[in-house]
Design a protein around this motif. Structure first.
Motif, PDB file in Angstrom:
ATOM      1  N   ASP A   4       0.826  -1.217   0.000  1.00 51.25           N
ATOM      2  CA  ASP A   4       0.000   0.000   0.000  1.00 51.25           C
ATOM      3  C   ASP A   4       0.856   1.261   0.000  1.00 51.25           C
ATOM      4  OD1 ASP A   4      -2.332  -1.410  -0.045  1.00 51.25           O
ATOM      5  OD2 ASP A   4      -2.666  -1.345   2.114  1.00 51.25           O
ATOM      6  N   GLU A   5       2.068   1.162   0.547  1.00 53.34           N
ATOM      7  CA  GLU A   5       2.964   2.315   0.583  1.00 53.34           C
ATOM      8  C   GLU A   5       3.779   2.449  -0.702  1.00 53.34           C
ATOM      9  OE1 GLU A   5       4.491   2.874   5.023  1.00 53.34           O
ATOM     10  OE2 GLU A   5       4.664   0.784   4.369  1.00 53.34           O
ATOM     11  N   ILE A   6       3.905   1.357  -1.439  1.00 47.94           N
ATOM     12  CA  ILE A   6       4.738   1.347  -2.640  1.00 47.94           C
ATOM     13  C   ILE A   6       3.935   1.617  -3.907  1.00 47.94           C
ATOM     14  CG2 ILE A   6       6.246  -0.110  -4.071  1.00 47.94           C
ATOM     15  CD1 ILE A   6       6.957  -1.644  -1.504  1.00 47.94           C
ATOM     16  N   LEU A   7       2.724   1.064  -3.953  1.00 46.89           N
ATOM     17  CA  LEU A   7       1.907   1.136  -5.157  1.00 46.89           C
ATOM     18  C   LEU A   7       0.844   2.216  -5.071  1.00 46.89           C
ATOM     19  CD1 LEU A   7       1.261  -2.693  -5.718  1.00 46.89           C
ATOM     20  CD2 LEU A   7       3.133  -1.301  -6.628  1.00 46.89           C
ATOM     21  N   SER A   8       0.433   2.719  -6.225  1.00 47.13           N
ATOM     22  CA  SER A   8      -0.679   3.664  -6.287  1.00 47.13           C
ATOM     23  C   SER A   8      -1.987   2.902  -6.085  1.00 47.13           C
ATOM     24  CB  SER A   8      -0.700   4.366  -7.641  1.00 47.13           C
ATOM     25  OG  SER A   8      -1.063   3.437  -8.666  1.00 47.13           O
ATOM     26  N   PRO A   9      -3.092   3.598  -5.782  1.00 52.32           N
ATOM     27  CA  PRO A   9      -4.389   2.908  -5.637  1.00 52.32           C
ATOM     28  C   PRO A   9      -4.773   2.113  -6.883  1.00 52.32           C
ATOM     29  CG  PRO A   9      -4.537   5.112  -4.719  1.00 52.32           C
ATOM     30  CD  PRO A   9      -3.194   5.027  -5.392  1.00 52.32           C
ATOM     31  N   ARG A  10      -4.511   2.653  -8.090  1.00 51.71           N
ATOM     32  CA  ARG A  10      -4.821   1.922  -9.314  1.00 51.71           C
ATOM     33  C   ARG A  10      -3.962   0.666  -9.425  1.00 51.71           C
ATOM     34  NH1 ARG A  10      -7.270   2.742 -14.250  1.00 51.71           N
ATOM     35  NH2 ARG A  10      -8.930   3.467 -12.880  1.00 51.71           N
ATOM     36  N   GLU A  11      -2.677   0.784  -9.069  1.00 54.29           N
ATOM     37  CA  GLU A  11      -1.798  -0.382  -9.132  1.00 54.29           C
ATOM     38  C   GLU A  11      -2.218  -1.447  -8.130  1.00 54.29           C
ATOM     39  OE1 GLU A  11       2.306   1.839 -10.677  1.00 54.29           O
ATOM     40  OE2 GLU A  11       1.912   1.603  -8.529  1.00 54.29           O
ATOM     41  N   TYR A  46       5.367  -5.549 -10.678  1.00 57.80           N
ATOM     42  CA  TYR A  46       6.356  -6.596 -10.398  1.00 57.80           C
ATOM     43  C   TYR A  46       7.696  -5.973 -10.006  1.00 57.80           C
ATOM     44  CZ  TYR A  46       3.822 -10.815 -11.930  1.00 57.80           C
ATOM     45  OH  TYR A  46       2.967 -11.876 -12.025  1.00 57.80           O
ATOM     46  N   ARG A  47       8.077  -4.924 -10.749  1.00 58.56           N
ATOM     47  CA  ARG A  47       9.364  -4.290 -10.457  1.00 58.56           C
ATOM     48  C   ARG A  47       9.354  -3.618  -9.095  1.00 58.56           C
ATOM     49  NH1 ARG A  47      10.478   0.754 -11.064  1.00 58.56           N
ATOM     50  NH2 ARG A  47       8.772   1.119 -12.537  1.00 58.56           N
ATOM     51  N   LYS A  48       8.290  -2.882  -8.795  1.00 53.52           N
ATOM     52  CA  LYS A  48       8.215  -2.165  -7.518  1.00 53.52           C
ATOM     53  C   LYS A  48       8.179  -3.105  -6.324  1.00 53.52           C
ATOM     54  CE  LYS A  48       5.862   2.136  -8.910  1.00 53.52           C
ATOM     55  NZ  LYS A  48       4.616   2.938  -8.715  1.00 53.52           N
ATOM     56  N   LEU A  49       7.437  -4.204  -6.460  1.00 50.14           N
ATOM     57  CA  LEU A  49       7.296  -5.141  -5.346  1.00 50.14           C
ATOM     58  C   LEU A  49       8.397  -6.195  -5.324  1.00 50.14           C
ATOM     59  CD1 LEU A  49       3.427  -5.773  -5.202  1.00 50.14           C
ATOM     60  CD2 LEU A  49       4.807  -4.133  -3.918  1.00 50.14           C
ATOM     61  N   LEU A  61       1.169  -9.197  -1.525  1.00 50.96           N
ATOM     62  CA  LEU A  61      -0.065  -8.485  -1.193  1.00 50.96           C
ATOM     63  C   LEU A  61      -0.658  -8.990   0.116  1.00 50.96           C
ATOM     64  CD1 LEU A  61      -1.755  -8.336  -4.720  1.00 50.96           C
ATOM     65  CD2 LEU A  61      -0.617  -6.471  -3.509  1.00 50.96           C
ATOM     66  N   SER A  62      -0.303 -10.220   0.476  1.00 55.56           N
ATOM     67  CA  SER A  62      -0.806 -10.804   1.724  1.00 55.56           C
ATOM     68  C   SER A  62       0.099 -10.505   2.910  1.00 55.56           C
ATOM     69  CB  SER A  62      -0.960 -12.322   1.571  1.00 55.56           C
ATOM     70  OG  SER A  62      -1.883 -12.625   0.544  1.00 55.56           O
ATOM     71  N   GLY A  63       1.205  -9.759   2.661  1.00 61.58           N
ATOM     72  CA  GLY A  63       2.053  -9.339   3.771  1.00 61.58           C
ATOM     73  C   GLY A  63       3.429  -9.946   3.814  1.00 61.58           C
ATOM     74  N   ALA A  64       3.773 -10.820   2.859  1.00 63.40           N
ATOM     75  CA  ALA A  64       5.106 -11.424   2.863  1.00 63.40           C
ATOM     76  C   ALA A  64       6.161 -10.382   2.502  1.00 63.40           C
ATOM     77  CB  ALA A  64       5.155 -12.586   1.877  1.00 63.40           C
ATOM     78  N   PRO A  65       7.379 -10.518   3.021  1.00 65.22           N
ATOM     79  CA  PRO A  65       8.449  -9.563   2.688  1.00 65.22           C
ATOM     80  C   PRO A  65       8.964  -9.817   1.281  1.00 65.22           C
ATOM     81  CG  PRO A  65       9.299 -11.320   4.065  1.00 65.22           C
ATOM     82  CD  PRO A  65       7.822 -11.536   3.991  1.00 65.22           C
TER      83      PRO A  65
END
Length: 270
Positions: A4-11, A46-49, A61-65
């Protein structure tokens, strides 16, 4: 940092939908964007995460590092390769599903063609598709469609069997029996004339880039398998090859339906 801190709402919206199994086409239709835009977003996600598969995306998205092994300077390449691999697997699964549907269709051609067109639109990143029957002498009739805008569908229904100009995509296909790949239907000189099919395609259908694949039964033209994008984004050789595969499967499905119909007629009591 969390997604949520890395991606935009649309992403976040696109990432969540894709991780849960939605296709590019389904996501695009829901958000009112092009399927290619969905893919562009996913490459960025994919690149951001720092993930390299749909499973890893779901885990993040489920909280894994993030995977500590992914190097940031290689992230763009890895994300592109990951998406390309997933798309290749999706193509194989789609074609296997098409064959399964055809084998179990029992002659129910409407459901089969709807499924084939659906897979083609998703994999070729197109907005709508039409299957035309050929009635000889450059005459066609739209028999099956998927995703087509209502005004264009109404026009095709009202026309029934109609003759096309040799300068249209269908006309060129009928003459040469080859693939017709049009960069932009509005850019051709034909659009400046009063050609009814080109006007209906571009204005009522909102089509821009277009590819038509001949459907051959032996050496005879049986019809055309057509897919359309509503933005100027020409179909690549890979997309055209995919469309050819689905066109070939459509011919098989139609032949199977005719055989089933003939067998049923033969077994009816006099």
């Amino acid at each position: 940092m969390s997604p949520d801190e890395i991606l935009s709402p649309r992403e976040i919206e696109i990432a969540s939908a894709y991780a849960q199994g939605d296709t590019y086409q389904a996501i695009a239709e829901r958000l009112g964007i092009a399927p290619s835009t969905v893919r562009t977003h996913l490459a960025t996600i994919y690149r951001k995460l720092e993930v390299s598969s749909k499973l890893e995306l779901h885990a993040r998205l489920s909280g894994a590092p993030p995977d500590a092994g992914m190097q940031t300077d290689h992230a763009a390449v890895i994300s592109e390769l990951a998406l390309s691999l997933e798309e290749a697997l999706r193509r194989e699964q789609a074609l296997a599903e098409v064959l399964r549907i055809i084998s179990r269709s029992q002659g129910e051609i409407d459901a089969v063609m709807s499924a084939i067109l659906g897979f083609a639109l998703d994999l070729c990143e197109a907005e709508f598709g039409i299957l035309f029957d050929h009635h000889g002498e450059r005459r066609f009739a739209a028999t099956h469609s998927r995703g087509i805008p209502d005004p264009f569908r109404d026009w095709l229904d009202a026309e029934g069997i109609f003759a096309v100009s040799p300068r249209t995509g269908l006309g060129r296909l009928a003459t040469g029996h080859g693939v017709v790949n049009i960069y932009d239907v509005r850019a051709e000189e034909l659009f400046q004339t009063d050609d009814p099919l080109r006007h209906a395609t571009a204005i009522l259908g909102g089509a821009r880039s277009f590819v038509a694949i001949p459907m051959m039964s032996g050496d005879q033209l049986a019809g055309a398998f057509t897919i359309y994008r509503q933005s100027v984004r020409p179909f690549s050789a890979q997309a055209t090859a995919l469309a050819q595969t689905f066109a070939d499967q459509s011919v098989i499905a139609l032949d199977n339906a005719r055989m089933v119909s003939a067998l049923r007629s033969d077994t009816r009591p006099p």
